[in-house]
Design an enzyme around this catalytic site. Structure first.
Site, PDB file in Angstrom:
ATOM      1  N   ASP A 111      -1.652  -2.825  -4.008  1.00  0.00           N
ATOM      2  CA  ASP A 111      -3.064  -3.017  -3.628  1.00  0.00           C
ATOM      3  C   ASP A 111      -3.774  -1.663  -3.661  1.00  0.00           C
ATOM      4  O   ASP A 111      -4.194  -1.143  -2.638  1.00  0.00           O
ATOM      5  CB  ASP A 111      -3.073  -3.642  -2.221  1.00  0.00           C
ATOM      6  CG  ASP A 111      -4.447  -4.022  -1.739  1.00  0.00           C
ATOM      7  OD1 ASP A 111      -5.417  -3.848  -2.480  1.00  0.00           O
ATOM      8  OD2 ASP A 111      -4.524  -4.501  -0.588  1.00  0.00           O
ATOM      9  N   LYS A 143      -6.590  -0.760  -5.227  1.00  0.00           N
ATOM     10  CA  LYS A 143      -8.067  -0.793  -5.230  1.00  0.00           C
ATOM     11  C   LYS A 143      -8.659   0.393  -5.975  1.00  0.00           C
ATOM     12  O   LYS A 143      -9.436   1.188  -5.426  1.00  0.00           O
ATOM     13  CB  LYS A 143      -8.620  -0.846  -3.803  1.00  0.00           C
ATOM     14  CG  LYS A 143      -8.291  -2.132  -3.053  1.00  0.00           C
ATOM     15  CD  LYS A 143      -9.050  -2.249  -1.751  1.00  0.00           C
ATOM     16  CE  LYS A 143      -8.730  -3.512  -0.997  1.00  0.00           C
ATOM     17  NZ  LYS A 143      -7.373  -3.570  -0.426  1.00  0.00           N
ATOM     18  N   HIS A 177       0.924  -1.144   0.000  1.00  0.00           N
ATOM     19  CA  HIS A 177       0.000   0.000   0.000  1.00  0.00           C
ATOM     20  C   HIS A 177       0.959   1.188   0.000  1.00  0.00           C
ATOM     21  O   HIS A 177       1.293   1.738   1.057  1.00  0.00           O
ATOM     22  CB  HIS A 177      -0.859   0.034   1.268  1.00  0.00           C
ATOM     23  CG  HIS A 177      -2.056  -0.855   1.221  1.00  0.00           C
ATOM     24  ND1 HIS A 177      -3.010  -0.747   0.240  1.00  0.00           N
ATOM     25  CD2 HIS A 177      -2.476  -1.855   2.034  1.00  0.00           C
ATOM     26  CE1 HIS A 177      -3.965  -1.644   0.453  1.00  0.00           C
ATOM     27  NE2 HIS A 177      -3.653  -2.332   1.532  1.00  0.00           N
ATOM     28  N   ASP A 203     -12.541   4.272  -9.836  1.00  0.00           N
ATOM     29  CA  ASP A 203     -13.108   5.448 -10.516  1.00  0.00           C
ATOM     30  C   ASP A 203     -13.359   5.136 -11.989  1.00  0.00           C
ATOM     31  O   ASP A 203     -13.151   4.013 -12.435  1.00  0.00           O
ATOM     32  CB  ASP A 203     -12.147   6.640 -10.330  1.00  0.00           C
ATOM     33  CG  ASP A 203     -12.890   7.960 -10.235  1.00  0.00           C
ATOM     34  OD1 ASP A 203     -13.868   8.155 -10.987  1.00  0.00           O
ATOM     35  OD2 ASP A 203     -12.486   8.811  -9.418  1.00  0.00           O
TER      36      ASP A 203
END
Ligand code: 6AU
Length: 263
Positions: A92, A94, A63, A97
């Site tokens: 990661d 995620k 992250h 949009d």
């Protein structure tokens, strides 16, 4: 033969995507289906743990936006560790949009994720455009995408028809979508293959107080037919020797896979 009873190495031919092919070969060669979720917030801790745990993992999950002292040198050192220990990198991120926005989030800004992450992930929520946008910048570089078909957290809305729609979306983008974040094998037939990675894996705790829910490596790999266990705090939690814990999870994940092959 369904992918559930095939060896990782035998599944390489089921994929055209470079990241998927590399990952399956690497798992076979290194004999580990463990991914480390390296959720620490300083560069020093990040590099120290990555170096210690590197020998036991197939995939390092980042992250990148939680690091307080992120800089380009961190990426350079991460790439060196990737080569030294033979693992792939999964950011990661995620994404969630519209296609045009995620394309820039993936390739521009401070992190330039597409330049160093072999694999990233996205929520199917916005519809096919999110995959098309990411694919525009990622596919030519050999990157792969995972769709979040399920989540490990309590009360997740990614269930039922939503999960089914994620599978359909993946089928429409087989060149770029290499698999899913999910708690179980989602498709079990002979002519389709997707790699399933499961977070929410722990040997010592069943929850974390913020909605995370843990299952054992055996439960997700042997019983549920998943391919890769994603483990974070189970490895570097307080007072843990990270190398010892990583070996413990690697062994538990690999033994569960061997048990699956022979049953
Ligand atoms: O083992 P933990 O609980 O310390 O860490 C789990 C890691 C975290 C989460 O951001 C991530 O797995 N995760 C994901 C992923 C990988 O996409 C999805 C999910 O449903 N649950 C989950 O925990 O870095």
């Amino acid at each position: 033969m369904s992918s559930i009873s095939k060896k990782y190495g035998e599944r390489v031919e089921n994929f055209s995507n470079k990241a998927a092919r590399e990952l399956l070969s690497l798992i076979e060669r290194k004999k580990t289906n463990l991914s480390l979720a390296l959720d620490v917030t300083t560069k020093r801790e990040f590099l120290e743990i990555a170096d210690k745990v590197g020998p036991y993992i197939c995939l390092l999950k980042t992250h990148i936006d939680i690091l307080v002292d992120f800089d380009q040198d961190l990426i350079d050192q991460l790439k060196e560790l990737r080569a030294k220990h033979d693992f792939l990198i999964f950011e990661d991120r995620k994404f969630a949009d519209i296609g045009n926005t995620v394309k820039y989030q993936y390739s521009k800004g401070i992190y330039k994720i597409v330049e160093w992450a072999d694999i990233t992930n996205a929520h199917p929520l916005p519809g096919d455009g999110i995959v098309s946008g990411l694919k525009e910048v990622g596919l030519s570089l050999g990157r792969g995408l995972l769709l979040l078909a399920e989540m490990s957290s309590k009360g997740s809305l990614a269930t039922g028809a939503y999960t089914e729609a994620a599978i359909e979306m993946a089928r429409r983008h087989k060149d770029f979508v290499i698999g899913f974040i999910a708690g179980r094998k989602l498709i079990c037939n002979d002519d389709e293959d997707f790699i399933v990675m499961s977070p929410g894996v722990g040997l010592d705790a069943s929850k974390d107080g913020l909605g995370q829910q843990y299952k054992t490596p055996r439960s997700v790999i042997f019983e549920n037919g998943s391919d890769i266990i994603i483990v974070g705090r189970g490895i570097y939690g307080k007072d843990k020797d990270v190398a010892t814990e990583a070996q413990r999870y690697r062994d538990a994940g690999w033994n569960a896979y061997l048990e699956r092959l022979t049953n």
